[in-house]
Design a protein around this motif. Structure first.
Motif, PDB file in Angstrom:
ATOM      1  N   LYS A  10       0.838  -1.208   0.000  1.00 41.00           N
ATOM      2  CA  LYS A  10       0.000   0.000   0.000  1.00 41.00           C
ATOM      3  C   LYS A  10       0.869   1.253   0.000  1.00 41.00           C
ATOM      4  N   PHE A  11       1.917   1.247   0.833  1.00 47.21           N
ATOM      5  CA  PHE A  11       2.780   2.428   0.859  1.00 47.21           C
ATOM      6  C   PHE A  11       3.469   2.629  -0.495  1.00 47.21           C
ATOM      7  N   ILE A  12       3.925   1.545  -1.102  1.00 46.13           N
ATOM      8  CA  ILE A  12       4.575   1.658  -2.410  1.00 46.13           C
ATOM      9  C   ILE A  12       3.595   2.221  -3.438  1.00 46.13           C
ATOM     10  N   ASP A  13       2.353   1.734  -3.424  1.00 47.63           N
ATOM     11  CA  ASP A  13       1.342   2.252  -4.349  1.00 47.63           C
ATOM     12  C   ASP A  13       1.106   3.741  -4.115  1.00 47.63           C
ATOM     13  N   ASP A  14       0.964   4.125  -2.838  1.00 42.53           N
ATOM     14  CA  ASP A  14       0.734   5.533  -2.513  1.00 42.53           C
ATOM     15  C   ASP A  14       1.928   6.393  -2.932  1.00 42.53           C
ATOM     16  N   PHE A  15       3.129   5.877  -2.691  1.00 39.16           N
ATOM     17  CA  PHE A  15       4.349   6.610  -3.026  1.00 39.16           C
ATOM     18  C   PHE A  15       4.447   6.829  -4.535  1.00 39.16           C
ATOM     19  N   ARG A  16       4.200   5.772  -5.305  1.00 37.09           N
ATOM     20  CA  ARG A  16       4.291   5.891  -6.758  1.00 37.09           C
ATOM     21  C   ARG A  16       3.206   6.814  -7.304  1.00 37.09           C
ATOM     22  N   LEU A  17       2.034   6.749  -6.690  1.00 33.25           N
ATOM     23  CA  LEU A  17       0.961   7.629  -7.139  1.00 33.25           C
ATOM     24  C   LEU A  17       1.318   9.087  -6.870  1.00 33.25           C
ATOM     25  N   ALA A  18       1.950   9.349  -5.734  1.00 31.89           N
ATOM     26  CA  ALA A  18       2.298  10.725  -5.358  1.00 31.89           C
ATOM     27  C   ALA A  18       3.471  11.265  -6.164  1.00 31.89           C
ATOM     28  N   PHE A  19       4.475  10.422  -6.427  1.00 28.52           N
ATOM     29  CA  PHE A  19       5.718  10.916  -7.041  1.00 28.52           C
ATOM     30  C   PHE A  19       5.916  10.482  -8.491  1.00 28.52           C
ATOM     31  N   GLY A  20       5.210   9.459  -8.916  1.00 24.18           N
ATOM     32  CA  GLY A  20       5.388   9.006 -10.284  1.00 24.18           C
ATOM     33  C   GLY A  20       6.587   8.104 -10.447  1.00 24.18           C
ATOM     34  N   ASN A  21       7.316   8.302 -11.525  1.00 26.29           N
ATOM     35  CA  ASN A  21       8.394   7.388 -11.903  1.00 26.29           C
ATOM     36  C   ASN A  21       9.726   7.799 -11.277  1.00 26.29           C
ATOM     37  N   VAL A  22       9.819   7.659  -9.948  1.00 25.17           N
ATOM     38  CA  VAL A  22      11.073   7.918  -9.242  1.00 25.17           C
ATOM     39  C   VAL A  22      11.494   6.639  -8.517  1.00 25.17           C
ATOM     40  N   GLU A  23      12.751   6.587  -8.076  1.00 26.90           N
ATOM     41  CA  GLU A  23      13.217   5.357  -7.447  1.00 26.90           C
ATOM     42  C   GLU A  23      12.550   5.149  -6.096  1.00 26.90           C
ATOM     43  N   LEU A  24      12.290   3.888  -5.776  1.00 30.23           N
ATOM     44  CA  LEU A  24      11.691   3.549  -4.491  1.00 30.23           C
ATOM     45  C   LEU A  24      12.693   3.772  -3.374  1.00 30.23           C
ATOM     46  N   PRO A  25      12.205   4.010  -2.155  1.00 28.65           N
ATOM     47  CA  PRO A  25      13.124   4.115  -1.028  1.00 28.65           C
ATOM     48  C   PRO A  25      13.803   2.783  -0.727  1.00 28.65           C
ATOM     49  N   VAL A  26      14.859   2.862   0.052  1.00 25.59           N
ATOM     50  CA  VAL A  26      15.629   1.683   0.451  1.00 25.59           C
ATOM     51  C   VAL A  26      15.401   1.425   1.933  1.00 25.59           C
ATOM     52  N   ALA A  27      15.071   0.193   2.275  1.00 26.87           N
ATOM     53  CA  ALA A  27      14.924  -0.212   3.673  1.00 26.87           C
ATOM     54  C   ALA A  27      16.253  -0.755   4.176  1.00 26.87           C
ATOM     55  N   PHE A  28      16.531  -0.552   5.474  1.00 30.15           N
ATOM     56  CA  PHE A  28      17.737  -1.181   6.027  1.00 30.15           C
ATOM     57  C   PHE A  28      17.447  -1.766   7.398  1.00 30.15           C
ATOM     58  N   TRP A  29      18.174  -2.824   7.719  1.00 29.55           N
ATOM     59  CA  TRP A  29      17.992  -3.528   8.979  1.00 29.55           C
ATOM     60  C   TRP A  29      19.224  -4.383   9.276  1.00 29.55           C
ATOM     61  N   PRO A 366      -7.373  -6.412  -3.871  1.00 27.83           N
ATOM     62  CA  PRO A 366      -7.873  -5.135  -3.343  1.00 27.83           C
ATOM     63  C   PRO A 366      -6.908  -3.964  -3.503  1.00 27.83           C
ATOM     64  N   PRO A 367      -5.586  -4.128  -3.293  1.00 27.02           N
ATOM     65  CA  PRO A 367      -4.694  -2.963  -3.474  1.00 27.02           C
ATOM     66  C   PRO A 367      -4.747  -2.403  -4.892  1.00 27.02           C
ATOM     67  N   GLU A 368      -4.783  -3.298  -5.899  1.00 25.87           N
ATOM     68  CA  GLU A 368      -4.859  -2.830  -7.272  1.00 25.87           C
ATOM     69  C   GLU A 368      -6.181  -2.116  -7.538  1.00 25.87           C
ATOM     70  N   ARG A 369      -7.251  -2.627  -6.968  1.00 28.64           N
ATOM     71  CA  ARG A 369      -8.564  -2.006  -7.165  1.00 28.64           C
ATOM     72  C   ARG A 369      -8.605  -0.624  -6.513  1.00 28.64           C
ATOM     73  N   ARG A 370      -8.050  -0.497  -5.315  1.00 30.34           N
ATOM     74  CA  ARG A 370      -8.010   0.814  -4.654  1.00 30.34           C
ATOM     75  C   ARG A 370      -7.154   1.791  -5.461  1.00 30.34           C
ATOM     76  N   LYS A 371      -6.085   1.273  -6.042  1.00 34.18           N
ATOM     77  CA  LYS A 371      -5.197   2.131  -6.830  1.00 34.18           C
ATOM     78  C   LYS A 371      -5.941   2.724  -8.025  1.00 34.18           C
TER      79      LYS A 371
END
Length: 471
Positions: A10-29, A366-371
C-alpha cells in the motif's frame, strides 16, 4: 499505528501515485544472517548500496566494510584513534580534534544489534516490522514533497534535521540510534563532501527511523502529496510531463485492419482478465459499427494507451468502457493526460463521463482495485454513493462487483434515481446487449436509492451485503 498493521504494498502504491516514476526508497535492517552474499568493497561503502537502490538487496558486515569510520558509524567497531586528527586537520570538517572527540562520544553509544547490515529496495521486503529505517535518495523536488509530508503533523523544529555526520552515518547510525530510543527525528544526509562523489550530483538522502515512520504512514494520504494543484505541478516537473506531452498524440481509431487497431487489442488483452473482456469478434464489430469509440495514445508510431467510449443517444452520459496504459508507460502521467483528454471530449458533448471500476472490497487484488479508484479520484471523478452495481462476467463466472464513478460536465451535486436507472439500463442493453428484463439488471434497479449522492471517499462509497447489493 503498529508496524505489523502497515502494508508495504500500500505504501509503495501511494508513493508511486504521489511521485510518479522515481526510485523507491531503500529499507535497512540488521540481522544474524546476511540477506545477500557479502561482496568485496573498498573505501566508502555508500557507493555499494547502489544495487539496493536499483531494486536489489546488499549486505555488509564488519569484515567487508573497509572504511574504519564506516565500521564505527554502523556500530560494528570502536572509533579508530586517528579519527579526531584526520577529520580535523586533514579533511578540515571540524575546527579542532576536540570537537571530533565530542562527536565520537555521542556516536560510540551505538552498538550494532546484529552481525549483518542489510539494504533492500522497499519492494523486496514484505514487512516493516524488522526494519530500522527507510532511506529516500532524492532530488530537490522529491525532497520538497517528502519534507512537506514529514512536517504535516508536527511543528517541532527538528522533525527534519541535519546533524554533522559522514554520509553513511546520516543514513544508518543516526537513524538506528533514533529508532532504538523511540525518537521522532528524521535526517537529511549526504552533505559530507567525502561522500558526494559516490552519489549523483543532484541526490541527497532523507532517512526515517521506523519509530517515526509508523506515525507518518497514516498521514501520507492526508498531506499535500495527494492531489493538490501545487503538488501536481511539481509532480509533472519530476516526471518531465512537458516532454511527454510533446511526444504523444491522441487519436480515434476506426480502421479495424490497421496496425494501430491490433496494437490496441494487444494492450486490451494484456490489461484485462478474461472475465472482463468482450470477445474479440464483438470488439471488432462494435468499433467497426461505431457502437464503441476506440481512442489511443500514440508515441513514436506505437500505441501506449487505449480507451473505449460509448456515447448514449438522448441521455446526458457517456461511458468509459475500458481504459489501459501500457506497462512501460505507467507512473509517467500518460494515464492522467489521457483521462483529461477523454473527460474534455465528454464535456464538449455536454455529457457526464461514467466509469465502471471493480469494487475494492471484493476479488483477490484489493490494493490494485483501490489504486484504480484513487487514480480516477485524483483526476477529478467522484463515486456514486451507495449505488449497487455489478456486471455479468464474460467467461460465465460469477458476476463482478463494481462501483460507478463519474467525471461531471457541470456542477451537478447529485442525481435522481430515474437518471441513474436509465443510465444503468442503457449500459446493460446497449453495451452488454442484455435484455431489459435481465435478472441482474432488475436486481440492481430495485435497490437504487432515490437520490444518488457523490463522494470522493471510497471508504464511504457503498455498503454491500454478501450478494453485492446495498443494505
Amino acid at each position: 499505528m503498529d508496524l505489523k498493521d502497515m502494508n508495504v504494498e500500500k505504501f509503495i502504491d501511494d508513493f508511486r501515485l504521489a511521485f510518479g516514476n522515481v526510485e523507491l526508497p531503500v529499507a535497512f535492517w540488521y540481522s544474524d544472517e546476511p540477506r545477500a552474499p557479502l561482496e568485496k568493497t573498498a573505501g566508502c561503502y555508500v557507493k555499494y548500496i547502489k544495487p539496493a537502490r536499483e531494486g536489489g538487496v546488499v549486505s555488509f558486515s564488519e569484515e567487508n566494510i573497509k572504511c574504519p569510520g564506516g565500521k564505527f558509524l554502523a556500530g560494528f567497531a570502536k572509533a579508530p584513534d586517528h579519527l579526531p586528527n584526520f577529520i580535523s586537520t586533514k579533511e578540515k570538517y571540524k575546527e579542532t580534534p576536540a570537537l571530533v572527540e565530542e562527536f565520537i562520544e555521542i556516536h560510540e553509544k551505538l552498538t550494532a544489534p546484529a552481525k549483518y547490515l542489510n539494504f533492500a529496495s522497499l519492494d523486496k521486503v514484505d514487512s516493516f516490522v524488522f526494519l530500522e529505517g527507510i532511506i529516500f535518495f532524492a532530488k530537490p523536488d522529491v525532497l520538497s514533497g517528502l519534507v512537506s509530508w514529514i512536517m504535516c503533523d508536527t511543528n517541532v523544529p527538528d522533525a527534519v534535521c541535519v546533524p554533522f555526520n559522514a554520509g553513511c552515518g546520516s543514513m544508518v547510525g543516526e537513524v538506528t540510534r533514533e529508532n532504538q530510543k523511540g525518537g521522532h527525528r528524521t535526517f537529511l544526509g549526504l552533505f559530507d563532501p567525502s561522500v558526494r562523489m559516490k552519489v549523483e550530483a543532484e541526490v541527497l538522502s532523507l532517512a526515517v527511523p521506523m519509530s517515526r515512520f509508523k506515525e507518518l504512514f497514516s498521514t501520507f494520504n492526508q498531506s499535500c502529496l495527494q492531489g493538490t494543484h501545487t503538488w501536481l505541478e511539481i509532480k509533472d516537473r519530476i516526471n518531465n510531463i512537458d516532454n511527454i506531452k510533446n511526444d504523444i498524440n491522441f487519436k480515434q481509431i476506426t480502421d479495424t485492419e490497421s496496425r494501430e487497431f491490433w496494437q490496441s487489442i494487444a494492450t486490451y488483452y494484456d490489461a484485462f482478465p478474461k472475465s472482463e473482456r468482450q470477445p474479440l469478434p464483438k470488439v471488432i464489430e462494435r468499433v467497426y459499427s461505431k457502437k464503441s469509440l476506440l481512442f489511443a495514445v500514440v508515441n513514436n508510431n506505437n500505441v501506449i494507451a487505449i480507451a473505449f467510449l460509448c456515447d448514449f443517444a438522448d441521455i446526458s452520459f457517456m461511458l468509459l468502457d475500458y481504459m489501459a496504459v501500457d506497462a512501460d508507460f505507467r507512473n509517467k502521467n500518460v494515464g492522467g493526460l489521457f483521462f483529461e483528454f477523454l473527460k474534455n471530449k465528454s464535456k464538449a458533448s455536454g455529457k457526464h463521463l461514467v466509469i465502471e471500476v471493480e469494487h475494492f472490497e471484493y476479488g483477490d487484488n484489493p490494493p490494485e482495485r483501490r489504486k484504480r479508484i484513487d487514480f480516477y479520484l485524483r483526476c477529478g471523478a467522484l463515486i456514486m454513493k451507495n449505488t449497487p452495481y455489478k456486471l455479468h462476467a464474460f467467461d460465465n463466472s460469477e458476476p463482478v462487483e463494481m462501483l460507478l464513478m463519474i467525471a461531471r460536465c457541470d456542477g451537478t451535486e447529485f442525481f435522481n434515481s430515474d437518471e441513474i436507472e436509465t443510465l444503468i439500463a442503457r449500459i446493460f442493453t446497449d453495451v452488454y446487449e442484455k435484455e431489459p428484463n435481465d435478472i441482474l439488471l432488475k436486481e440492481i434497479l430495485e435497490k437504487l436509492p432515490r437520490r444518488i449522492e457523490l463522494t470522493a471517499n471510497y471508504l464511504e462509497a457503498a455498503e454491500y451485503d454478501s450478494d453485492g447489493i446495498c443494505n
